[in-house]
Design an enzyme around this catalytic site. Structure first.
Site, PDB file in Angstrom:
ATOM      1  N   GLN A 178      -6.996  30.924  80.356  1.00  0.00           N
ATOM      2  CA  GLN A 178      -5.834  31.713  80.763  1.00  0.00           C
ATOM      3  C   GLN A 178      -5.825  33.165  80.302  1.00  0.00           C
ATOM      4  OE1 GLN A 178      -0.925  31.646  80.380  1.00  0.00           O
ATOM      5  NE2 GLN A 178      -2.073  29.821  79.869  1.00  0.00           N
ATOM      6  N   GLU A 233      -2.592  28.699  72.930  1.00  0.00           N
ATOM      7  CA  GLU A 233      -1.291  29.344  73.143  1.00  0.00           C
ATOM      8  C   GLU A 233      -0.315  29.110  71.992  1.00  0.00           C
ATOM      9  OE1 GLU A 233       1.856  31.331  74.284  1.00  0.00           O
ATOM     10  OE2 GLU A 233       0.122  31.356  75.613  1.00  0.00           O
ATOM     11  N   ASP A 293      -1.352  33.555  75.500  1.00  0.00           N
ATOM     12  CA  ASP A 293      -2.439  33.655  76.474  1.00  0.00           C
ATOM     13  C   ASP A 293      -2.212  34.782  77.477  1.00  0.00           C
ATOM     14  OD1 ASP A 293      -4.468  31.784  75.883  1.00  0.00           O
ATOM     15  OD2 ASP A 293      -3.191  30.146  76.489  1.00  0.00           O
ATOM     16  N   GLY A 295      19.728  42.468  69.533  1.00  0.00           N
ATOM     17  CA  GLY A 295      19.596  43.894  69.821  1.00  0.00           C
ATOM     18  C   GLY A 295      20.842  44.682  69.508  1.00  0.00           C
ATOM     19  N   GLY A 296      21.716  44.108  68.707  1.00  0.00           N
ATOM     20  CA  GLY A 296      22.953  44.802  68.363  1.00  0.00           C
ATOM     21  C   GLY A 296      24.108  44.492  69.290  1.00  0.00           C
TER      22      GLY A 296
END
Length: 415
Positions: free
Chosen positions: A17, A139, A168, A247-248
């Site tokens: 992959q 993976e 991958d 993210g806030g």
């Protein structure tokens, strides 16, 4: 109109992959990708997870569009000569063998440079140089060693790996960027170079916000946007944060109508500060707009889970799409949890080429993911994956071999 990478020839020694993801992307952009495989076997994924007996698996077909396949036994002297000719006439060699495999084949970096000083050699490995560079990586191992698993899941449960193939396919995307960058630099220097992406590095790059949080945690001892802030304890490392946005902007996954029977009847909801008054009006809590315990983002932090529970009382009266329509009218960030079945059947994704239907001579029509990167002057046409060795004679002819020479190579079982 020409393709962005038209004229670039890629020697593809990749399998499974990570490497095929890289070379398929280059092929979508117009590069001539020559996939070199072992006669009779080919890429291992041709036979993995088959849904039709004796036919290339979807695992293979969805990672090898727009390529040409040739078979070659590079261990035989005549096969090694063919490989030398390929190296001389190609721009990039891409491989994801075990470390040292190319050297053992007799094609060290120094030997490749002798054959073609302009050759770019691009590699995907599990780890970069260091104590683990010879370890085998898949993976889920990459997700665990790159920081993703430790920060995924709920705080009271074990680490979790993601369904997204960030180890991958993620490393393949990083490698493709490295190759294009090296090709661009070659225009100035005239020289090839080595390009390396490790799966661990690629996963860590995609987890950079968690490294950000590690440093914030070490400095302050807490992280206010994490669910643990209200009453839990923080340890020395970034904890698992459930469905927190990170993210806030506080967010969570909420149930919608039908959740009892539909495992995907949910919506992701973000309580963005700018639209807080609209949120309060929608859920029937207008008093929260001015209430000191709810009026500011800082005041809401220790009450987030109870706020989400109240919003969920509203969302469970609507389907996820009805809730999305209403929330979007007020610019409240949200998104339905889409199942793979819903994604496969979404007309807009078909229209943009994000989901494509491809016809295969042995399996018939199948769905695949199209090019996620759209260029206005180089639209992508997704062509089916090659059958094993389908283009061997064609590639050899391109290299200057005569019919008689090709027939001899076949007679000697080199191809």
């Amino acid at each position: 109109m020409g393709k962005a990478l038209e004229g670039v020839r890629i020697l593809d020694f990749t399998h499974v992959q990570s490497g095929p993801t890289c070379t398929q992307l280059l092929a979508w952009f117009g590069a001539d990708v020559i996939k070199v495989e072992r006669a009779g076997e080919g890429d291992a994924t041709r036979g993995q997870l088959r849904d039709i007996a004796g036919v290339d698996s979807l695992y293979f077909t969805m990672l090898n569009h727009n390529k040409r396949s040739m078979t070659l036994d590079a261990k035989r002297p005549a096969g090694k000569e063919v490989l030398e000719t390929l190296i001389k006439q190609c721009d990039v060699l891409v491989e994801n063998f075990a470390p040292g495999a190319l050297d053992r084949m007799g094609f060290s970096w120094e030997r490749i440079q002798e054959l073609n000083p302009r050759m770019i050699v691009a590699s995907v490995k599990g780890f970069g140089p260091g104590p683990y560079e010879h370890c085998k990586v898949y993976e889920n191992v990459a997700q665990c060693t790159g920081g993703a698993a430790a920060t995924t899941g709920f705080d009271d449960g074990p680490p979790l790996v993601s369904g997204a193939q960030i180890g991958d396919s993620g490393s393949g995307l990083h490698l493709a960027l490295g190759i294009v960058t090296a090709l661009y630099q070659r225009n100035t220097t005239g020289r090839g170079q080595k390009v390396l992406t490790s799966m661990q590095d690629a996963v860590l790059n995609l987890c950079r916000v968690k490294l950000r949080d590690q440093q914030r945690l070490e400095r302050n001892g807490v992280m206010e946007e994490y669910p643990q802030f209200a009453g839990g304890q923080f340890g020395e490392s970034v904890p698992r944060a459930g469905n927190a946005f990170g993210g806030g902007q506080p967010g969570w996954i909420l149930k919608c109508k039908g959740w009892e029977n539909d495992p995907n009847a949910y919506i992701y909801f973000i309580a963005q500060a700018q639209v807080w008054p609209s949120v309060c009006k929608l859920i029937g809590r207008e008093e929260w707009i001015t209430d000191p315990e709810y009026a500011t983002p800082k005041a809401r932090l220790p009450r987030l889970m109870s706020i989400f529970a109240t919003v969920e009382e509203w969302s469970t009266t609507l389907t996820k799409f009805e809730a999305m329509d209403i929330l979007n009218k007020y610019d409240i960030p949200c998104g339905p949890i889409l199942s793979m079945k819903e994604i496969a059947e979404e007309p807009s994704l078909r229209a943009t080429g994000t989901i494509v239907e491809v016809d295969h001579p042995e399996r018939g029509p199948y769905l695949s993911v199209g090019n996620p990167i759209k260029l206005s002057d180089s639209p992508t046409e997704v062509r089916r994956s090659p059958l094993l060795g389908e283009h061997t004679d064609e590639v050899l002819a391109d290299l200057g071999y005569s019919r008689e020479q090709i027939a001899l190579l076949r007679e000697e079982r080199v191809i």
